[in-house]
Write a protein that holds these residues in place. Structure first.
Motif, PDB file in Angstrom:
ATOM      1  N   MET A   1       0.831  -1.211   0.000  1.00  0.00           N
ATOM      2  CA  MET A   1       0.000   0.000   0.000  1.00  0.00           C
ATOM      3  C   MET A   1       0.866   1.261   0.000  1.00  0.00           C
ATOM      4  SD  MET A   1      -2.564   1.287   2.884  1.00  0.00           S
ATOM      5  CE  MET A   1      -2.653   3.047   2.977  1.00  0.00           C
ATOM      6  N   LYS A   3       1.434   4.485   1.390  1.00  0.00           N
ATOM      7  CA  LYS A   3       0.977   5.273   2.537  1.00  0.00           C
ATOM      8  C   LYS A   3       1.005   6.772   2.254  1.00  0.00           C
ATOM      9  CE  LYS A   3       2.227   1.756   5.919  1.00  0.00           C
ATOM     10  NZ  LYS A   3       3.199   1.343   6.931  1.00  0.00           N
ATOM     11  N   GLU A   4       1.946   7.179   1.386  1.00  0.00           N
ATOM     12  CA  GLU A   4       2.014   8.605   1.050  1.00  0.00           C
ATOM     13  C   GLU A   4       0.713   9.055   0.379  1.00  0.00           C
ATOM     14  OE1 GLU A   4       5.494   9.857  -1.082  1.00  0.00           O
ATOM     15  OE2 GLU A   4       4.950  11.961  -0.887  1.00  0.00           O
ATOM     16  N   TYR A   6      -2.126   7.552   0.606  1.00  0.00           N
ATOM     17  CA  TYR A   6      -3.192   7.410   1.597  1.00  0.00           C
ATOM     18  C   TYR A   6      -3.303   8.668   2.458  1.00  0.00           C
ATOM     19  CZ  TYR A   6      -6.010   5.580   5.421  1.00  0.00           C
ATOM     20  OH  TYR A   6      -6.999   5.420   6.355  1.00  0.00           O
TER      21      TYR A   6
ATOM     22  N   VAL B  83      -2.065   1.844   9.285  1.00  0.00           N
ATOM     23  CA  VAL B  83      -3.082   2.727   8.717  1.00  0.00           C
ATOM     24  C   VAL B  83      -3.902   3.373   9.833  1.00  0.00           C
ATOM     25  CG1 VAL B  83      -5.192   2.768   7.316  1.00  0.00           C
ATOM     26  CG2 VAL B  83      -3.178   1.535   6.511  1.00  0.00           C
ATOM     27  N   ILE B  86      -1.924   6.209  11.137  1.00  0.00           N
ATOM     28  CA  ILE B  86      -1.954   7.337  10.200  1.00  0.00           C
ATOM     29  C   ILE B  86      -3.281   8.091  10.354  1.00  0.00           C
ATOM     30  CG2 ILE B  86      -2.051   7.975   7.742  1.00  0.00           C
ATOM     31  CD1 ILE B  86      -0.060   5.741   7.178  1.00  0.00           C
ATOM     32  N   THR B 109       5.578  13.724   2.406  1.00  0.00           N
ATOM     33  CA  THR B 109       5.616  12.649   3.394  1.00  0.00           C
ATOM     34  C   THR B 109       6.780  11.733   3.075  1.00  0.00           C
ATOM     35  OG1 THR B 109       3.226  12.627   3.199  1.00  0.00           O
ATOM     36  CG2 THR B 109       4.195  10.921   4.526  1.00  0.00           C
ATOM     37  N   ILE B 110       7.551  11.378   4.070  1.00  0.00           N
ATOM     38  CA  ILE B 110       8.593  10.379   3.849  1.00  0.00           C
ATOM     39  C   ILE B 110       8.548   9.353   4.959  1.00  0.00           C
ATOM     40  CG2 ILE B 110      10.149  11.966   2.632  1.00  0.00           C
ATOM     41  CD1 ILE B 110      11.847  11.761   5.334  1.00  0.00           C
TER      42      ILE B 110
END
Lengths: 276, 276
Positions: A1, A3-4, A6, B83, B86, B109-110
Motif C-alpha cells: 500500500m 501510505k504517502e 493514503y 493505517v 496514520i 511525506t517520507i
C-alpha cells in the motif's frame, strides 16, 4: 500500500496534489530532505547537501511556471556540529538563494541526531501550470538527459566516487527554457521519482492513455531525482517549443503522445518504487 | 555558544527574526516538531502529537495578529506505522485545521525512523505586530497562567501521567482576545521558551530595560512551551485592554514596564536554556 497517497488523500482538496499549491498568484512548495533517506553524509559535503535541498525545492516551483521569491528553512542539526560546518551549510543555502533571487525569510533550527532539512519555497506566477491540463493528442516531452542520476546513485551506493558537478549533486534546472515555453504548455511536473512513475501520475490525473513515440531505456524510465521537466503540449506548438529549446540551449525529447484511455493504452509504471 | 542565533544571523535580513515573516499581507511561520526533541511517543497519542504541532505553529501567527489560512505539512513517519495510526495523526491535523479555518494545501511525506513534523502556516493580516515596536514607558503583560507546563513536563519526565486536557497537550491559544486588542499593542511574541527568555529577546530587539511591577515565581519565569502571549502597550490603553480581557474571559497579568536601558535596568534571563 502507498501510505504517502493514503495520507494525502485524507487532506484532499482543490489546492493540493501538484508540485506546489497555488493560492492567488503565490505557489507554495515544501519538501523534506533527510539524512539516511535522501542522502548520506559520506556522499556529500554540507555545502552540497544545502545546495541540493534548495534546488529540489526550487525545481517544484519552476515546473509550475512560478518564480521562486522567498524561502523558509527548517533545519535539524546534530548536536556536535561545528561552527565551520554550520558555515558550509549556510553558504550552500545562500549560494542558491542568491543565484535564484530567493530571500531566506525565516524558519526554525533544532538540535537532534542527524540532518533534516525542510524547505518551503514561496513563488509567484501569473500562469501556473498544473499536472492536470493535458488533452487527448498532446505530445509528451522531457528536458535534458535521463538516466545519469541512477548510475551516479549506484556508484555511490557501491562505495565509489562521482564528479562534484554530477547531476546527483547539482540538479540542472531548466528555468530559462521553461519560463519561455510555459505559455504553450498544457501540463507539467518535475521528474523526481523517475519518468515512468511521474508519467503514470500525470496521465492518471488527466485520465489519459499513452502512445510511445520512442523506445526509452530502463535507465531513462526509472532514474529518480533527475529534476528535469515532463510536459505536455498541443502538436501545433511543437516548432515554437523546439525553437525556444534551441535558443536556450536546452535538449528536449518528445517521447510520446496522450491518447484516449482504454485497457490497451493505460500506462503502467514498471520501475521499482522507492517510497514507503 | 547559541548555534541557533548563529545560524539565523547568517540569514539576517529585514524579514526574519519574528515569530513569522511578513511579506505583503501574508505572514509565514514554520516550526519543526520532532520526536525525542519536542515529545516522546510514550507521552502522547498520535492525535495529541498532530494537534499540538498544529497549535504551536498557529500560535506564532496569532501573536503577530495574523489569521491562519493555509498549512503545508512535511511529515516523516516510521516505516512500521499502521493505517490506524496514520488515521489518528491525520485526524489530529484536520481537527485543528477545521477549528481554526485552516486549509491543508500540500506538503511532503517520507518514511524514516521517527516522527518529524514540519508545518508552514500561511496567515493574513492587515496590521502585523512585531517583536520590535515597544517604547520606553510601555507596560508589559502576558495572557493566561504561566508555570503549569513546566510542572506537567516534569511529571512526564518522571514517568507520571497528566490530564488529557493539560496545556502541555493542548496549548490554550488566546486568538479571540488578541485579535481584539491588537490595535492597542506595540509589540508581542508568543511564549515558547519561557517568559524570562522571551522577555529578554523582546527587550533586546527594542533596546529597552525592564522595571518589574510584580514578583514572579521561577515556575512562571522559566516555564517553556506555554504558548501564551507576551505583549507591550502604552499605559493609556490599559483600561481598554482590561475591558477586552474581561469580555473575552481572558486572564492577563501586567508584570512590568519598559524603561530606558542602562546597566541597572538590563534584563538578564536566569533560567536554564534548553536549546542546543
Amino acid at each position: 500500500m502507498d501510505k504517502e497517497s493514503y495520507i494525502f488523500n485524507k487532506f484532499k482538496n482543490s489546492l493540493n496534489g501538484d508540485d506546489g499549491a497555488v493560492v492567488g498568484k503565490c505557489v507554495y512548495s515544501k519538501d523534506l530532505f533527510v539524512e539516511g533517506v535522501h542522502f548520506r553524509r559520506e556522499w556529500m559535503s554540507l555545502t552540497q547537501i544545502a545546495t541540493k535541498s534548495m534546488l529540489v525545492n526550487i525545481s517544484d516551483a519552476i515546473a509550475m511556471n512560478a518564480v521562486p521569491k522567498y524561502a523558509l528553512l527548517g533545519v535539524s542539526l546534530p548536536k556536535d556540529i561545528s561552527v565551520g560546518e554550520i558555515d558550509e551549510l549556510t553558504n550552500g543555502f545562500l549560494k542558491i538563494a542568491r543565484e535564484y533571487g530567493v530571500q531566506i525569510i525565516g524558519g526554525d533550527t533544532i538540535s537532534d541526531e542527524k540532518i533534516v532539512i525542510s524547505i518551503t519555497i514561496i513563488s509567484k506566477t501569473k500562469n501556473p501550470i498544473y499536472r492536470k491540463g493535458a488533452s487527448n493528442g498532446d505530445l509528451l516531452a522531457f528536458t535534458g538527459n535521463l538516466g545519469d542520476v541512477k548510475k551516479e546513485f549506484e556508484i555511490l551506493e557501491n562505495g565509489g566516487k562521482i564528479s562534484n558537478d554530477s547531476k546527483f549533486y547539482i540538479p540542472n534546472l531548466k528555468d530559462k527554457f521553461f519560463y519561455k515555453v510555459a505559455k504553450f504548455i498544457n501540463a507539467a511536473m518535475d521528474i523526481s521519482d523517475g519518468l515512468s512513475k511521474d508519467l503514470s501520475r500525470l496521465l492518471k490525473v488527466n485520465s489519459l492513455g499513452f502512445k510511445p513515440l520512442l523506445k526509452l531505456s530502463k535507465d531513462e524510465l526509472c532514474s529518480g531525482e533527475e529534476y528535469e521537466i515532463l510536459f505536455a503540449f498541443k502538436p501545433k506548438f511543437k516548432d515554437k517549443i523546439l525553437k525556444i529549446a534551441c535558443k536556450t540551449n536546452t535538449k528536449i525529447t518528445i517521447f510520446g503522445q496522450c491518447v484516449e484511455l482504454d485497457e490497451n493504452t493505460k500506462f503502467i509504471n514498471k520501475c521499482k518504487e522507492h517510497h514507503f
